[in-house]
Design an enzyme around this catalytic site. Sequence first.
Site, PDB file in Angstrom:
ATOM      1  N   ASP A 656       0.922  -1.048   0.088  1.00  0.00           N
ATOM      2  CA  ASP A 656       0.116   0.025   0.079  1.00  0.00           C
ATOM      3  C   ASP A 656       1.085   1.299   0.096  1.00  0.00           C
ATOM      4  O   ASP A 656       1.931   1.356   0.780  1.00  0.00           O
ATOM      5  CB  ASP A 656      -1.112  -0.016   1.126  1.00  0.00           C
ATOM      6  N   PHE A 751       3.919   6.603 -13.470  1.00  0.00           N
ATOM      7  CA  PHE A 751       2.123   6.257 -13.214  1.00  0.00           C
ATOM      8  C   PHE A 751       2.008   7.463 -12.168  1.00  0.00           C
ATOM      9  O   PHE A 751       2.785   7.879 -11.479  1.00  0.00           O
ATOM     10  CB  PHE A 751       1.591   4.887 -12.950  1.00  0.00           C
TER      11      PHE A 751
HETATM   12  P1  ITT Z   1      -3.381  -2.308  -5.532  1.00  0.00           P
HETATM   13  O1  ITT Z   1      -4.057  -1.893  -4.253  1.00  0.00           O
HETATM   14  O2  ITT Z   1      -3.942  -3.123  -6.410  1.00  0.00           O
HETATM   15  O3  ITT Z   1      -1.876  -2.554  -5.442  1.00  0.00           O
HETATM   16  P2  ITT Z   1      -3.500   0.443  -6.104  1.00  0.00           P
HETATM   17  O4  ITT Z   1      -3.325   1.532  -7.238  1.00  0.00           O
HETATM   18  O5  ITT Z   1      -4.879   0.637  -5.571  1.00  0.00           O
HETATM   19  O6  ITT Z   1      -3.297  -0.946  -6.472  1.00  0.00           O
HETATM   20  P3  ITT Z   1      -2.751   1.530  -3.506  1.00  0.00           P
HETATM   21  O7  ITT Z   1      -3.948   1.419  -3.042  1.00  0.00           O
HETATM   22  O8  ITT Z   1      -1.535   1.220  -2.848  1.00  0.00           O
HETATM   23  O9  ITT Z   1      -2.624   0.794  -4.989  1.00  0.00           O
HETATM   24  O10 ITT Z   1      -2.710   3.208  -4.145  1.00  0.00           O
HETATM   25  C1  ITT Z   1      -1.346   3.663  -4.485  1.00  0.00           C
HETATM   26  C2  ITT Z   1      -1.685   4.923  -5.140  1.00  0.00           C
HETATM   27  O11 ITT Z   1      -0.630   5.643  -4.822  1.00  0.00           O
HETATM   28  C3  ITT Z   1      -1.473   4.853  -6.657  1.00  0.00           C
HETATM   29  O12 ITT Z   1      -2.609   4.260  -7.187  1.00  0.00           O
HETATM   30  C4  ITT Z   1      -0.973   6.126  -7.100  1.00  0.00           C
HETATM   31  O13 ITT Z   1      -1.721   6.962  -7.197  1.00  0.00           O
HETATM   32  C5  ITT Z   1       0.189   6.567  -6.012  1.00  0.00           C
HETATM   33  N1  ITT Z   1       1.258   5.993  -6.078  1.00  0.00           N
HETATM   34  C6  ITT Z   1       2.052   5.122  -5.142  1.00  0.00           C
HETATM   35  N2  ITT Z   1       3.096   4.780  -5.586  1.00  0.00           N
HETATM   36  C7  ITT Z   1       3.389   5.375  -6.726  1.00  0.00           C
HETATM   37  C8  ITT Z   1       4.468   5.755  -7.521  1.00  0.00           C
HETATM   38  O14 ITT Z   1       5.645   4.969  -7.373  1.00  0.00           O
HETATM   39  N3  ITT Z   1       4.310   6.619  -8.554  1.00  0.00           N
HETATM   40  C9  ITT Z   1       3.210   7.378  -8.638  1.00  0.00           C
HETATM   41  N4  ITT Z   1       2.306   7.366  -7.898  1.00  0.00           N
HETATM   42  C10 ITT Z   1       2.297   6.110  -6.719  1.00  0.00           C
END
Ligand code: ITT
Length: 797
Positions: A656, A751
């Site tokens: 997360d 992303f």
């Molecule tokens: P999963 O839960 O299926 O892994 P998710 O996209 O819903 O996918 P999260 O709930 O952890 O994952 O949300 C993380 C968000 O934080 C992600 O959608 C991005 O908007 C942001 N984020 C996290 N790491 C990032 C990165 O390395 N670069 C850019 N944005 C990031």
Amino acid sequence: MHNRPFVRFLILAGICWLAITPFFYCGSPSGHDFEFHLNSWMDVFAQWQQGVLYPRWAALAHWGYGEARFLFYPPASWTLGAALGAVLPWKIVPGAYCWIVLSAAGASMYALAREWLEPSHALFAAAFYAVNPYHLLIVYWRSAYAELLAAILVPLSLLCLVRLRHGGIRPILWLSLTLAGAWLANAPAAVMIHYSVAGIAALMAIQERSARPLLKTALAILIGAGLAGFYLLPAIYEQPWVNIAALMSPGVRPQDNFLFTTLADVDHNHFNLLVSLVASSEIALLAVAVWFARKVRNTERNRSAWTLLASWGAATAFVMLPISHLLWEHLPKFRFVQLPFRWLLCLNAPLAVLLAMATDRSPARSAARTWTARAIVYVLLLAVLLVAGNRIQPPWWDQSADIQEMADAVSDGTGYEGTDEYAPAGADPYELKKDLPQVSDEKGSLANVRIVEWGATQKHFDVRADSTETLTLRLFNYPAWRVTVNGNPTPTQTSEVTGLMIIPVTAGEDDVRISFARTPDRMAGEIVSLLTLGVFGVFWIRSRSASARLSGVRLSGTRLPGDRLSDTRLSKTRSESTTRATFMTPHTILVATSNAGKLRDFAGAALAHGITIASLPNFASLPPVVEDGATFEANARKKAEQYSRAAPGELVLADDSGLEIDALDGAPGVHSARYAAPELQNKEPHAADSNTDDEANNARVLRELAGLPPEKRTARFVCVLAAARDGQTLATFRGTAEGIILEEPRGQNGFGYDPLFYFQQIDKTFAEMSAEEKAKYSHRGAAFRSFLEWQRNRERG
Ligand code: ITT
């Protein structure tokens, strides 16, 4: 200690050293096959000195008449023995050989046992396997050095099979290497290993309700046989050229060697009783171990392991008993194993792992009690061997002088006794005269011969004959010999009963040259091996690029620094559970995420460590996890735990992550993925039905920070990575990366918030970084490195 696996190997080697200490006091145990092997090693070394790198003809067998031993006897053991003879005095070569092979066998068992056991328990399995009573029986009573060598491959074959489950071509290639190794080590052991592998693959196919394990194993068997083609093909093709049937003479047939079989031969009965007592004590122990190891069946993965090990052990025990005689008669090539008790070689592999599992400490039991119980079990087994050995059939010993005598007989060309089975077809070695000259005429003597060369595979002499006559050579005739007289290819004849080479010569000066040629079957074998090696290489390289494609990134292979980075704070929280069974650092790590960007990041971080990232199988069809935790850690755990249930027994990672902006009191934080929900779904982020668009999220951030100067736009990415197995979190890892939120997006990669996140140290936004750079500087890369370090520490114990 820095390098724990190395220390464990030293402990293992030390235990094997103890097992061979009698060599120092009593001399070399001269078991059934001692002279056969030692003479082979000496003969091979002598041929190396003549420039024959891969001998096929044992020139000094049968007191110099030779035999086709090295065409039929696999090369691995005699290569190792001769290599040791090249650097060590012959009197210590047998001890050194046994020590090296036992240690290597222990190491391969360690690798297998680590699939399911913690390092200290795996070390027990390894030590038990290395010096198990049957190995000691081989060392001290049988001197079956090639069979001992195959003991290294038995655990490896199961390890490779289990790894087939990781998917991809690599595990198939590893299995094929192990199977090729088995052919090159010892033919009866190779038959046992192939039957074992096929049986276990069939069980795996049943467990997985899929024919894949069987198909993959069949492919590995094919590639393995192809790789070993240079040995296998001539060994099969040339069988009619030797007395191979002598292998199945009375006393050494399967039916004569089931457990507790008696014949008219007292020596046979003594040895059979000894090996039967050892076998029955091991079978009884196996039954107990299977029973007590039931407790490990708490996960699907362990249940599968227990079933495979128990079934393998039970099958090997069964085929040692006379009741299995139908199998010996009807299964293809099964009789080639010859001695049913040889199956102890395989039985000891499941026994070692199951025994370690059965005695693995339960929380209520102290380590001291566990180890005492193990020591008692081993001492009892050893006592069976020692007491029965000394009372029924004590080992035989050779002293340094005996071994020196053998070495002298090889160096002065006297030679040694040969075998019946590798003597050319129709030749009767018992009719040979020890004093026959190298070249003689019909009367048995010839004065006018000048021997120019009498090497193992090249012979050259001049003869002055008074009339046309035939010469008899002190050499068994064999189809591979090519003869020229005065440069003309000359067909030879073979003497009746003795099978010697007879060459016709004409009156006058004759120049006779004889060489052991590469026959078409040998050439075909070499071509098959080379072609298979080519296919192997292509598959190997393609499997590498396939893993790079899977990750979606191409990295240059630069090593990532494992150390803390100045601008990337790496902190770590751990919540080690007490779960025992662990994996070695796997080559493929399963990640549960719906976010393709994350998957790419993980793949980028993993590639430099030679690891492949795979998405959890069927991830899209799994019910989504409700991310309602108040912290990254709570959500990461929840995801990892829930998703790991979909891959029983496997280690599953989930993260997360999100962006914490100081000016927004840490928002969007755990709501990073749904920050634009108020505008897009008219709901607060925590209540949103789904993630919102990256663009919309970025737009909201920019709006909220509008007008703030750079020094007030500080932020950090946070990633909490959770590793779980079977619904239980084993550990969590935290990585952060500090940066500044720009006023407008920059860069095309990445992303989420990457285009807004400016990383001062290399003057790039995360969206301007290459995959390699992102792996190096990002919060996810840091958390992943921390995970790998944890994984390695677990391996070291
Ligand atoms: P999963 O839960 O299926 O892994 P998710 O996209 O819903 O996918 P999260 O709930 O952890 O994952 O949300 C993380 C968000 O934080 C992600 O959608 C991005 O908007 C942001 N984020 C996290 N790491 C990032 C990165 O390395 N670069 C850019 N944005 C990031």
